[in-house]
Design an enzyme around this catalytic site. Structure first.
Site, PDB file in Angstrom:
ATOM      1  N   LYS A   1      20.438  61.225  43.071  1.00 45.59           N
ATOM      2  CA  LYS A   1      19.275  61.034  43.790  1.00 45.59           C
ATOM      3  C   LYS A   1      18.268  61.889  43.769  1.00 45.59           C
ATOM      4  O   LYS A   1      17.234  60.969  43.755  1.00 45.59           O
ATOM      5  CB  LYS A   1      20.073  61.114  45.306  1.00 45.59           C
ATOM      6  CG  LYS A   1      19.536  60.435  46.602  1.00 45.59           C
ATOM      7  CD  LYS A   1      20.152  60.857  47.568  1.00 45.59           C
ATOM      8  CE  LYS A   1      22.323  59.616  47.204  1.00 45.59           C
ATOM      9  NZ  LYS A   1      22.556  60.422  48.145  1.00 45.59           N
TER      10      LYS A   1
ATOM     11  N   ARG B   1      19.740  65.764  52.155  1.00 42.78           N
ATOM     12  CA  ARG B   1      20.450  64.468  51.507  1.00 42.78           C
ATOM     13  C   ARG B   1      21.438  65.362  50.526  1.00 42.78           C
ATOM     14  O   ARG B   1      20.852  66.524  49.965  1.00 42.78           O
ATOM     15  CB  ARG B   1      20.729  62.907  51.029  1.00 42.78           C
ATOM     16  CG  ARG B   1      19.662  62.021  51.999  1.00 42.78           C
ATOM     17  CD  ARG B   1      19.193  61.451  51.296  1.00 42.78           C
ATOM     18  NE  ARG B   1      19.084  59.718  51.888  1.00 42.78           N
ATOM     19  CZ  ARG B   1      17.978  59.297  52.369  1.00 42.78           C
ATOM     20  NH1 ARG B   1      16.528  59.925  52.607  1.00 42.78           N
ATOM     21  NH2 ARG B   1      17.678  58.328  53.183  1.00 42.78           N
TER      22      ARG B   1
ATOM     23  N   GLY C   1      33.429  62.820  49.773  1.00 39.89           N
ATOM     24  CA  GLY C   1      34.147  63.577  50.118  1.00 39.89           C
ATOM     25  C   GLY C   1      33.314  65.155  50.815  1.00 39.89           C
ATOM     26  O   GLY C   1      32.834  65.950  51.822  1.00 39.89           O
TER      27      GLY C   1
ATOM     28  N   MET D   1      29.474  65.700  51.814  1.00 40.56           N
ATOM     29  CA  MET D   1      27.918  65.318  53.422  1.00 40.56           C
ATOM     30  C   MET D   1      26.816  64.258  52.906  1.00 40.56           C
ATOM     31  O   MET D   1      26.914  64.140  51.607  1.00 40.56           O
ATOM     32  CB  MET D   1      27.195  66.766  53.140  1.00 40.56           C
ATOM     33  CG  MET D   1      26.389  66.373  54.994  1.00 40.56           C
ATOM     34  SD  MET D   1      25.563  67.820  54.937  1.00 40.56           S
ATOM     35  CE  MET D   1      23.667  67.118  54.494  1.00 40.56           C
TER      36      MET D   1
ATOM     37  N   ARG E   1      15.337  50.295  43.310  1.00 36.67           N
ATOM     38  CA  ARG E   1      16.689  49.924  42.860  1.00 36.67           C
ATOM     39  C   ARG E   1      16.480  49.125  41.750  1.00 36.67           C
ATOM     40  O   ARG E   1      16.078  47.233  42.343  1.00 36.67           O
ATOM     41  CB  ARG E   1      18.432  50.345  43.410  1.00 36.67           C
ATOM     42  CG  ARG E   1      17.991  48.963  44.326  1.00 36.67           C
ATOM     43  CD  ARG E   1      19.174  49.332  45.389  1.00 36.67           C
ATOM     44  NE  ARG E   1      19.128  48.773  46.675  1.00 36.67           N
ATOM     45  CZ  ARG E   1      19.527  48.617  47.850  1.00 36.67           C
ATOM     46  NH1 ARG E   1      20.704  49.907  48.199  1.00 36.67           N
ATOM     47  NH2 ARG E   1      19.414  47.894  49.347  1.00 36.67           N
TER      48      ARG E   1
ATOM     49  N   HIS F   1      52.695  34.562  38.562  1.00 36.72           N
ATOM     50  CA  HIS F   1      53.419  33.561  37.299  1.00 36.72           C
ATOM     51  C   HIS F   1      52.156  32.787  38.148  1.00 36.72           C
ATOM     52  O   HIS F   1      51.033  31.751  37.192  1.00 36.72           O
ATOM     53  CB  HIS F   1      54.805  32.819  37.551  1.00 36.72           C
ATOM     54  CG  HIS F   1      55.371  31.431  36.834  1.00 36.72           C
ATOM     55  ND1 HIS F   1      54.502  30.832  37.770  1.00 36.72           N
ATOM     56  CD2 HIS F   1      55.175  31.895  35.771  1.00 36.72           C
ATOM     57  CE1 HIS F   1      54.977  29.212  36.592  1.00 36.72           C
ATOM     58  NE2 HIS F   1      55.367  30.145  35.974  1.00 36.72           N
TER      59      HIS F   1
ATOM     60  N   SER G   1      49.940  42.839  18.469  1.00 37.06           N
ATOM     61  CA  SER G   1      49.868  42.153  19.987  1.00 37.06           C
ATOM     62  C   SER G   1      49.732  42.778  21.489  1.00 37.06           C
ATOM     63  O   SER G   1      51.002  42.719  21.341  1.00 37.06           O
ATOM     64  CB  SER G   1      49.287  40.839  19.880  1.00 37.06           C
ATOM     65  OG  SER G   1      48.815  40.131  21.312  1.00 37.06           O
TER      66      SER G   1
ATOM     67  N   CYS H   1      46.294  40.802  24.110  1.00 36.54           N
ATOM     68  CA  CYS H   1      46.733  39.202  24.886  1.00 36.54           C
ATOM     69  C   CYS H   1      47.063  38.977  25.989  1.00 36.54           C
ATOM     70  O   CYS H   1      47.730  38.181  26.362  1.00 36.54           O
ATOM     71  CB  CYS H   1      47.916  38.527  23.489  1.00 36.54           C
ATOM     72  SG  CYS H   1      49.241  39.272  23.426  1.00 36.54           S
TER      73      CYS H   1
ATOM     74  N   TYR I   1      40.752  42.321  17.614  1.00 37.62           N
ATOM     75  CA  TYR I   1      40.263  40.986  18.921  1.00 37.62           C
ATOM     76  C   TYR I   1      40.917  41.383  20.301  1.00 37.62           C
ATOM     77  O   TYR I   1      42.276  41.887  20.183  1.00 37.62           O
ATOM     78  CB  TYR I   1      40.221  39.591  18.386  1.00 37.62           C
ATOM     79  CG  TYR I   1      42.569  39.673  17.989  1.00 37.62           C
ATOM     80  CD1 TYR I   1      42.679  39.594  19.296  1.00 37.62           C
ATOM     81  CD2 TYR I   1      43.031  40.382  16.783  1.00 37.62           C
ATOM     82  CE1 TYR I   1      44.677  38.879  19.130  1.00 37.62           C
ATOM     83  CE2 TYR I   1      44.551  39.707  17.157  1.00 37.62           C
ATOM     84  CZ  TYR I   1      45.110  39.336  17.856  1.00 37.62           C
ATOM     85  OH  TYR I   1      46.143  39.117  18.192  1.00 37.62           O
TER      86      TYR I   1
END
Lengths: 868, 868
Positions: B8, B78, B87, B89, B332, B448, B756, B823, B843
């Site tokens: 930040k 901050r 978790g 502050m 941003r 399925h 594969s 695959c 691939y």
């Protein structure tokens, strides 16, 4: 010299070196095999020259000539690599026979039939093995001949028939190979030697080597050895002997022989053999060898003693007397019963023939099973009525019942029953416990029935495929014979045989030798041995067998008992966490008492408690009648209940909502269990009983899960201890039974005091192999050697074992003091125990009845691995 | 400077460095965090001194004083670590308010209500976050006050009410902490700074770091920044702006603002914001910022342009004008639609703002899904009637049908239907194909229904939990509303929303920008992209989307077609290998034609055919009526058939008798398939069509299996080729979808031309997680961050990925030219594709509609991994 001579050649040389009379022979060393290939599959001339020299020595020693018409020398040719290897050429016997030498053999043996039968067999064996002629062609010719002669057995063929067959066989060979059958003994020899070398590179052998990482340049040796015959007259004989009694282990020379016979006559059992020693000869029986061939007998005893002394081990000998001269054909470690194995090992150590370390190595741990369970009295057994898997040893009789309730009712009446089921489920536990033994139609060696029965030390036969069960009709069928409730059955859990009616059993006392051997074993052992036990009774039994703790205390059964089941079901069907907690609160005091009982039995030894594992639907009724009853008990509508039960259905329960996943969804369950454990420890502390609880989370697959649950357990246990103002050292750890857990073991180790490898489930998931469904193909896999062994019996070392190894390494790296154990069925399997030793596990855990086996196996592993 | 300033702080400093007017502030660096702990949780005096110096500068720039009664400087505090971390502050706003400065804020804003409401909120936020006071106590006081005043909303409380509430809040704080609420602004500041550092070591943050391997000495920085207000008079305002149109991507400045307002007013939507540019102002609307605050507008455009140029990316800006001075609160990367993303990337590359490589990196691959499927016309959609999982994108309408047959019948009549099922099974394939979309009550993203639908590029919503289906009654219920056959439904497969009635859809044309971007992507890509396709139609679609081959051609469907099913069932129930072969012989010509169709569509590109995989029981009927019919058709007794069907039942079919295990038991099946493939290749060769068949063995878990099956396949294919006198290069390889296969990959590689990775099943087995059953707990796991993502959507890299990595390493070591692909469903998931690139796969293969996504993701992965 195994690397040069191969396994077989080295053993023969060893006997020869000891001065034992073995038929003369020689070995062409493994190095020649590479030379053979380097020269385009030709036997080098130098090797042929050396072989001829060696052959000449053999001729001299055997007083016979290779190709000699009067006293023909016949030889065997065998392959022999450093390690035994399937796919390679095996053996050719009687090499050296041809149309002329066969007459010499006939003359010498005085038995033309024998001579020509040997000749016929030699052509077939040589044709098949050396020349690659289809085996069936010979068989067909033989069958045709028998059909034409109208006879059934080979032995009914006359000498002339055999002569004719020899002619036909030769024609088959020349048709198939385009060349006549080699008549010259030397051509036969070179052909056989080349065939042995050639078989080193046939595809099946190549594949085997590739899979087993055997270098292809090791090569094979070739063994050439003179044949001897025990049927060459009255001063010839053949027999087998043991240096000690293989049944009792008593130190007495013992054996059987047949005069005027060949080795196969003794084995085939056509003639009844006679005793070797005078002492063993029963009145009226033919004279013993000691009386008929006293010189040979004396030499045999002398050889036997020297071989036992040399090998330091009870020997099983094969011998032949050819014309008054003793020839040793084989010596090997003699097979023996478990009782004999223990006695021989202890005796030999006391006789200082071997040291204690060797004595401990001498007994096959899995053999001990025979000693630990009652045995069927073999003498009085009828033919079996069925055959299943020997799932849990023991021999029991009882009346058949077809439901768990019937078993419990009968047991309450004091009756002995056999629970006969299609398969068992956790709801049958009461009935299994009440029964003498369990028989199922389905399921394998690690089916529910098998695992639970072994845990209970109860006899069980699983997967009896000829059994059909109609539990509603309270009847069944076994191999076509009807079974009614009340019919008496006998199970032999060691062999898987089922008998109709009662068969007597004998309980073998363990004896002093057993205790001595176990004491010695414990001195060599590095790993601890624990037991898997779920009840105080099991726990006591385990301690009695020498367990040093409980490695797996399953808690399912604590939820299954009738007086708790209703509360459990209310818990499962609860709509809120509060309702769930309330139902669990009811069960808590009972579970606490269960743990108190177990802790008391263990007297301060560690107890690993596995928190609830099975999917919740296992606790719900399946049948319509039960559902109706349960709906009434719970005060809900049947439709509503049916919907909820259906909602819990799973397609693959093995991979479903169970183990610690239950506690992520319903934390109350593990909280209640952790409280019951902690409170039980406090109760024991009050009584002055030390406890070492180890709380184990099942089915963990990620550090995130473990972090949440460890926090829950720690918080709960600390709360209880604080409330009771007690300090009790406890541990929290995880099962490693999901492949992912093994793969993230480093992260899990940071959150765990111990790992326990749950290799049953780890095997199922790693191999994608459901133990309940594998019955349709797993036996075929093992039979065809697509798997070395049933992976649920002996750990799959290259697959599952590799995961275990990874987890051990990364777990210990992350947390050097991580305690490691195994609690799957493999914890009682010797080969798997050796793997555990190799991987530095701290303990193995197995069913109580396998504890002695594990103690011995762990000792052997420690010795082999050089840990002691 | 992220390591020193945190994420930040570094971003704020960057804007400031560019001369953009951001509210002044300073960052206490991460190094101080360690010092803080080293000194027993005290802020070092030196740091305090430096902070005070910095604060004085802030006061000068902002022309306000920290604690000044008239012009109070308020700040936000901050935390900001190197990486975002849950978790810790978060934020305290309006720090510096106390009983005196609140009056200054009231004065300046001219709004006492605003000032005291800010004060009240500050006490609550500080009390909760910094002082650890239970949040609920404040809420309870607020609720009590509202009840007493008889009002509903916070905004209805008067200034006096707020004043009273401030008093109560302070009392809550002093009661809870034993000390008064800190009035001195500097005390507030040091307290907040210490709280940020302290939050670095709270347990949740520690656990997070441990799991994510973040060193605990990294520490956090603290950001202190002046607050500015857009509601301090007529020359104050607040707004948001985009440097380009986020919806279309057009290069035009665009935004909304509100005069006299705070940022949250724009976000909350209570007041309707006005246009920023004159051009965007609609007739009759309030004047634009360009007209009201022309100087600020000009500066805003200038800032916007410079920020877009600096970051080379479309920016989403937040700004506030305080008394005529523009302050940028945030810049941003702007969110945008898929269409806009593609256009902006291509435009910017053409404008030379970025290079092509960057343009390719700019589009989120998974966004492309929006472009590839028709979209729901958002304007005309009613509220949805149900919500399920967005299993397969697309927007379709049709009449509800409740069975596959009904779907096929309706389709034959030319009707558009939605197939509504509890879940689907392979027998529904015909119906799924006939339907416009599929809606199921059960099942997850890889059920399925989901997998098949994605494969077909068909819209699907799975696991719609408020849906109930009664397929026999041909009706259902959706969120309590009755559904009858024929009712019109609309599915939005991209969002998982189900609508009653028809909702209009729009088909988005792909456009030139899309084609340009894909062309650029292909230039950077290293991995090949293939598609999973089972039919010629799918294969053609895949090629059109740019697939370079078929990575997975499942063959199940070739057995399911009605005219073949009877033969298949005869094959399954056959008692001998001959009967089986006979039944298969009937199917062969049809399957050969299927393969010919696929080979033709691929025009010489490789096609990986997976041999039969599902357990045989999937091909058998389940309902009684079907069983009766089938018994008649096959001419066997119903009882016999029922017994055989029951005999095939499996407890865990996922781990059962399927995949290559079928072919070990029934080699005829793979032999038939291999023949059909080889004959099809010969037919194609006849036609001059090149083929590159790759035959793939599924569910392999050992080299022994692969050796047997490879031999069978090679023998069969060579026989066919010899008979046809053809030479066709084919390959034989294996799926890696069982953990054990990955563990013995070296041995498998010696017998395989390619691997594969079937990561669907590999995920199920490695995690012991049934995709069909995980619906009851997996969503909770993902939600509670016990898993980073649904592992069936994005590959579980630390578990399953580790196995893939092991297999790639040892496979390539054993066989350097081993071809590697994936695959599973993950082949279309960008994060998983990056993993494939990292591991050097050749691939990826995914459903046809994801091929463009995979092409883009593969290009990005290659760029990120430095492969190009």
């Amino acid at each position: 010299m195994r690397n040069t001579l191969g396994g077989k050649g080295a053993n023969l040389a060893e006997m020869s070196r000891l001065g034992v009379p073995v038929p003369a022979g020689f070995t062409i060393s493994t190095g020649v095999c590479n030379e053979f290939y380097a020269r385009g599959r030709k036997i080098p001339a130098r090797v042929k020259r050396e072989a001829l020299d060696a052959l000449a020595k053999v001729e001299r020693i055997m007083e016979a000539g290779f190709g000699d018409v009067e006293r023909p020398l016949l030889v065997s040719v065998r392959s022999g690599a450093r390690v035994s290897m399937p796919g390679m050429m095996d053996t050719v016997l009687n090499l050296g026979l041809n149309d002329r030498t066969v007459e010499g053999l006939a003359e010498q043996s005085g038995d033309r039939r024998f001579a020509f039968d040997s000749y016929r067999r030699f052509i077939q064996m040589y044709g098949d093995v050396v020349l690659g002629v289809d085996h069936d062609l010979f068989e067909q010719a033989l069958e045709r001949m028998k059909r034409e002669r109208g006879v059934e057995g080979d032995t009914e063929l006359s000498v002339d028939d055999l002569l004719q067959l020899v002619g036909e066989y030769k024609a088959i060979v020349s048709d198939a190979t385009g060349r006549p059958f080699p008549e010259r003994p030397l051509d036969q020899l070179w052909g056989a030697v080349a065939a042995v070398f050639g078989s080193w590179r046939i595809p099946r052998a190549e594949t085997y080597r590739r899979i087993n990482s055997i270098p292809s340049d090791w090569g094979t040796a070739v063994n050439v050895q003179a044949m001897v015959f025990g049927n060459l007259g009255e001063d010839s004989a053949t027999g087998v002997a043991f240096t000690r009694d293989p049944s009792t282990g008593d130190p007495r020379f013992f054996g059987e022989y047949l005069p005027q016979a060949q080795g196969e006559d003794v084995v085939a059992g056509i003639r009844t053999p006679h005793a070797i020693t005078r002492a063993d000869r029963v009145p009226g029986a033919p004279p013993s060898m000691q009386e008929v061939l006293p010189d040979c007998y004396r030499e045999l005893r002398r050889v036997a003693e020297s071989l036992e002394r040399h090998f330091g081990e009870m020997q099983d000998l094969e011998f032949t007397v050819q014309r008054g001269k003793l020839w040793m054909l084989q010596t090997r470690t003699g097979k023996r019963t478990a009782r004999a194995a223990v006695k021989i090992a202890v005796d030999m150590a006391r006789e200082k023939v071997i040291d204690r370390r060797t004595a401990v190595m001498r007994v096959e741990p899995s053999q001990l099973d025979q000693l630990l369970h009652p045995m069927l009295d073999a003498a009085s057994a009828p033919p079996p009525a069925g055959q299943g898997l020997p799932a849990s040893p023991g021999a029991v009789s009882g009346r058949a019942v077809f439901s768990a309730e019937a078993a419990e009712e009968a047991a309450a009446r004091g009756e002995k029953v056999i629970l006969v089921r299609r398969e068992t489920s956790p709801e049958d536990i009461g009935g299994m416990n009440a029964a003498q033994g369990i028989l199922t139609a389905l399921g394998g060696m690690t089916s529910h029935a098998a695992v639970v029965a072994r845990g209970m030390g109860k006899c069980c036969i699983a997967g009896c495929s000829t059994l059909q069960v109609d539990s509603e009709g309270r009847c069944g069928e076994l191999g076509g014979i009807e079974l009614k409730e009340g019919d008496v059955l006998t199970l032999d859990g060691s062999s898987g045989r089922v008998y109709l009616g009662e068969v007597a059993t004998v309980q073998a006392p363990l004896g002093n030798d057993f205790r001595t051997l176990m004491r010695w074993a414990d001195q060599f052992r590095r790993m601890r041995v624990r037991a898997n036990a779920d009840t105080p009774a099991d726990a006591e039994q385990a301690v009695e067998f020498g367990a040093e703790g409980i490695g797996l205390c399953r808690t399912e059964h604590m939820f299954f008992q009738p007086e708790r089941l209703l509360a459990v079901r209310r818990m499962i069907l609860a709509d809120s966490a509060e309702e769930r907690a309330e139902a669990l609160e009811e069960i808590l005091p009972m579970q606490r008492d269960d743990f108190v009982g177990i802790f008391r039995a263990l007297k301060g030894r560690p107890v690993t408690v596995r928190l609830l594992d099975p999917p919740l639907h296992e606790f719900l009724p399946q049948s319509d009648a039960e559902l109706t009853r349960m709906a009434a008990e719970l005060g809900v509508s049947e439709a509503e209940l049916r919907r909820k039960v259906a909602g819990l259905h799973e397609f693959n329960p093995m991979l479903g909502h169970r183990g610690c996943r239950l506690a992520i969804t319903y934390p109350e369950i593990y909280e209640e269990q952790a409280r019951a454990i902690a409170e039980a420890a406090c109760v024991c502390a009050e009584e002055g009983v030390r406890t070492r609880p180890e709380i184990m989370v099942p089915l963990t697959s990620s550090a995130e899960e473990m972090a949440v649950l460890r926090e829950l357990i720690d918080r709960t246990v600390r709360d209880v201890l604080r409330k009771h103002r007690r300090r009790i050292a406890y541990q929290v750890g995880t099962m490693i039974e999901v492949p992912r857990a093994a793969l993230v073991a480093d992260k899990l180790a940071e959150l765990s005091d111990f790992f326990s490898f749950g290799t049953n489930d780890l095997t199922q998931t790693t191999m994608a192999l459901s133990r309940d469904d594998s019955g349709r193909f797993l036996p075929e896999y093992v039979e065809r050697e697509l798997m070395p062994e049933d992976p649920f019996v002996s750990l799959d070392i290259s697959g599952v074992g590799r995961l275990v190894h990874l987890a051990v390494e990364s777990g210990r790296r992350a947390r050097p003091d991580l305690k490691l154990g195994i609690c799957g069925e493999h914890g009682g399997d010797p080969r798997s125990i050796q793997f555990c030793e190799q991987n530095g596990l701290d303990y193995v855990s197995c069913s109580p009845f396998r504890v002695p086996i594990a103690r011995l196996a762990a000792a052997q592993a420690a010795i082999v691995e050089g840990a002691v």
